[in-house]
Each structure stands twice: as C-alpha cells, then as structure tokens.
Design an enzyme around this catalytic site. Sequence first.
Site, mmCIF file in Angstrom:
data_model
loop_
_atom_site.group_PDB
_atom_site.id
_atom_site.type_symbol
_atom_site.label_atom_id
_atom_site.label_comp_id
_atom_site.label_asym_id
_atom_site.label_seq_id
_atom_site.Cartn_x
_atom_site.Cartn_y
_atom_site.Cartn_z
ATOM 1 N N ASP A 124 -11.552 2.838 4.063
ATOM 2 C CA ASP A 124 -11.920 1.768 3.860
ATOM 3 C C ASP A 124 -13.310 1.385 3.743
ATOM 4 O O ASP A 124 -13.994 0.352 3.332
ATOM 5 C CB ASP A 124 -11.462 0.846 5.160
ATOM 6 C CG ASP A 124 -10.222 -0.174 5.082
ATOM 7 O OD1 ASP A 124 -9.905 -0.696 3.846
ATOM 8 O OD2 ASP A 124 -9.725 -0.300 6.018
ATOM 9 N N GLN A 168 -5.171 -1.583 9.392
ATOM 10 C CA GLN A 168 -5.106 -2.744 8.908
ATOM 11 C C GLN A 168 -5.580 -3.524 9.707
ATOM 12 O O GLN A 168 -5.441 -3.856 11.055
ATOM 13 C CB GLN A 168 -3.606 -3.081 8.476
ATOM 14 C CG GLN A 168 -3.539 -4.608 7.850
ATOM 15 C CD GLN A 168 -3.890 -4.398 6.341
ATOM 16 O OE1 GLN A 168 -4.012 -3.617 5.714
ATOM 17 N NE2 GLN A 168 -4.345 -5.578 5.897
ATOM 18 N N LYS A 181 0.895 -1.259 0.100
ATOM 19 C CA LYS A 181 0.068 -0.156 0.152
ATOM 20 C C LYS A 181 0.982 1.226 0.051
ATOM 21 O O LYS A 181 0.791 2.184 -0.771
ATOM 22 C CB LYS A 181 -0.905 0.101 1.556
ATOM 23 C CG LYS A 181 -2.034 -0.886 1.095
ATOM 24 C CD LYS A 181 -2.920 -1.145 2.308
ATOM 25 C CE LYS A 181 -3.864 -2.260 2.300
ATOM 26 N NZ LYS A 181 -4.466 -2.622 3.557
HETATM 27 N N1 GUN Z 1 -7.397 -6.697 6.061
HETATM 28 C C1 GUN Z 1 -7.795 -7.208 4.955
HETATM 29 N N2 GUN Z 1 -8.430 -6.801 4.114
HETATM 30 C C2 GUN Z 1 -8.503 -5.628 4.584
HETATM 31 C C3 GUN Z 1 -9.055 -4.183 4.000
HETATM 32 O O1 GUN Z 1 -9.587 -4.278 2.889
HETATM 33 N N3 GUN Z 1 -8.899 -3.086 4.942
HETATM 34 C C4 GUN Z 1 -8.127 -3.333 6.167
HETATM 35 N N4 GUN Z 1 -8.250 -2.068 6.753
HETATM 36 N N5 GUN Z 1 -7.745 -4.379 6.627
HETATM 37 C C5 GUN Z 1 -7.959 -5.573 5.866
#
Ligand code: GUN
Length: 300
Positions: A121, A98, A54
């Site tokens: 998100d 995350q 990311k």
């Molecule tokens: N963990 C697995 N997928 C995601 C996601 O799309 N966003 C976040 N914040 N954590 C994750």
Amino acid sequence: MSADIIDGKAFAATVRAKVATHVATLKADHGITPGLAVILVGEDPASEVYVRNKGKQTAECGMNSFEHKLPADTSEADLLALIDQLNNDPAVHGILCQLPVPDHINQNLGINAIIPEKDVDGFNILNVGRLATGQTSMVPCTPLGCLMMLRDKHGSLSGLNAVVVGRSNIVGKPMAQLLLKDSCTVTIAHSRTKNIEALCRNADILVAAVGRPEMINADWIKPGATVIDVGINRIPAPERGDGKMRLVGDVDFASASEVAGAITPVPGGVGPMTIACLLANTVTACCRANGLPEPEGLTA
Ligand code: GUN
C-alpha cells in the site's frame, strides 16, 4: 472541444497483462511465485467486495493470494501478531490491511507494523519518507495508477503545472510527491484554499481527490488540461427509479469534458487502476526481495 476519454478499464487490463507476464517469468526462470496477503478485520460490505476482487485478480495473474478474514472484535494484539507472522513468511511478498479497521484498533500501529519491503500500500511511514526523499519505496496504488495514465498521455511531465485537489495520506499527498518527482510544479489545494477555482484553472494536470460529488466543473479547468478524477461518490439517481443510486466523480464530467484535453470517467477511470497497481507493487516487492530487476513500466 471534446476531451479524449482515458479508458482506465483498458489501461488496467494492460497493467494486469504485464504483471501476469512477469509472474510467469518469475515462476519459469526462478521458481518463485509472488504472494499477496490481504487482511480484513470486520464485515464492512464495501471492504468485503474490494478484498474479494483483490483476491480474484491476484489469482488471475498467477500469484498466490492469502486472505485473512478476522472478526470485528479481533484485538489489536492479535492483528499485530498476524502481521508479524506474515512479515516473516517467505511465501508472502506483499501485505495489505484493508482500511478502515474497527475503532478499537490503532490504524497507524497496524500500517507501520507491516515491514516497508512488504507494504504494497505504501502507507508505512518509512515508505512515505522514502518517497518524499527520492529513495526507493513502495508507492500507494491509486496515485501510482494516476501517474501511469499521465505518463502515458504526456510522455514527460517535466515543467507542467499540476494541481492536486485533496490532501489525504492515501491519494493527495503521495500524488503530489510523485508529480514533483516527475518535475511538475505542484500545488496541493484543499477545503481552505483561497481562489481555488482560479488556481485550478492554471493547471495543465488537475487531479481531483476530495470526495465531493461533481465539485469541479468546466469553470475550474484550463482548456486542454488533463483531468484525473479519483472521486467515487454514490449519489441518488431518482431518474433511474425510486431509491436508485449512481456513481459520480469529484468532477462534473459532462461540463468538464467540453473543456479538458483528456479526462478520466467515473466509473471506468482511476478505479480499475488501483487493484492493477496493487498487483504491480506485489511483483515489484517480490523482485526486490529476491534481488531481481524490477518489472519495467510497473513502478514509479
Ligand atoms: N481502503 C480504501 N482504499 C484502500 C487502499 O488503497 N488500501 C487499503 N489498505 N485500504 C483501503
């Protein structure tokens, strides 16, 4: 019939290119650089890989990337204090915590502490409610990526029968909302659904998001349907050598691709779209925060 393969890797590259173009314009015309803050609590190896990717892709698109790596024993109060600081930082337009977070932290408290305007998100309950009621919201990245690919394939989705297999907050439920918003007739199927195969066989659009390796095969698929496979499952691959693993989706690709009209592979389908849409959401959040028009083709 042999299905068209929807190339998520190439599609994600076009989304990132659009994001980079918007970022360049924001910088040149308005002196604004979008910024994304990512918080990782603990040392989960898979999460570390995601967070690294990311950060890398954020920077490659010309945006500011702020990484906050916190030790696994970080208190809930300290996490909330960091989120509060980022909520109030004008250089930060998007915040992502995350998941999963360690057990001693209330995950929902963390998610809902991120102000909805910076919740890239789309997990904050206000964004969930706004999406469900047709109000402007941030939209979860994976379903947004699936929607982009479906719109690209079909143009209008109006009137199509869509079945979403899986009812998670991250994929299944928001995917269903987005398809409904695009005027599909939507059914959410799950582990307790009766006659699930027959139900899926009625779908013009079938989205698989259950996390069960290769559960959906050709018998579940209407000839010519578009199949979006969100699953990423690691299974043993003894044919590759002792202890080797391989990635498969929730769909049995070999048989399904003989019946479907179009299908996303795993890997290389939905997966790359998730981070691309996170970048798109960050630009969208930045434009909204500054009262500028939203980037075209990057929102729901
Ligand atoms: N963990 C697995 N997928 C995601 C996601 O799309 N966003 C976040 N914040 N954590 C994750």
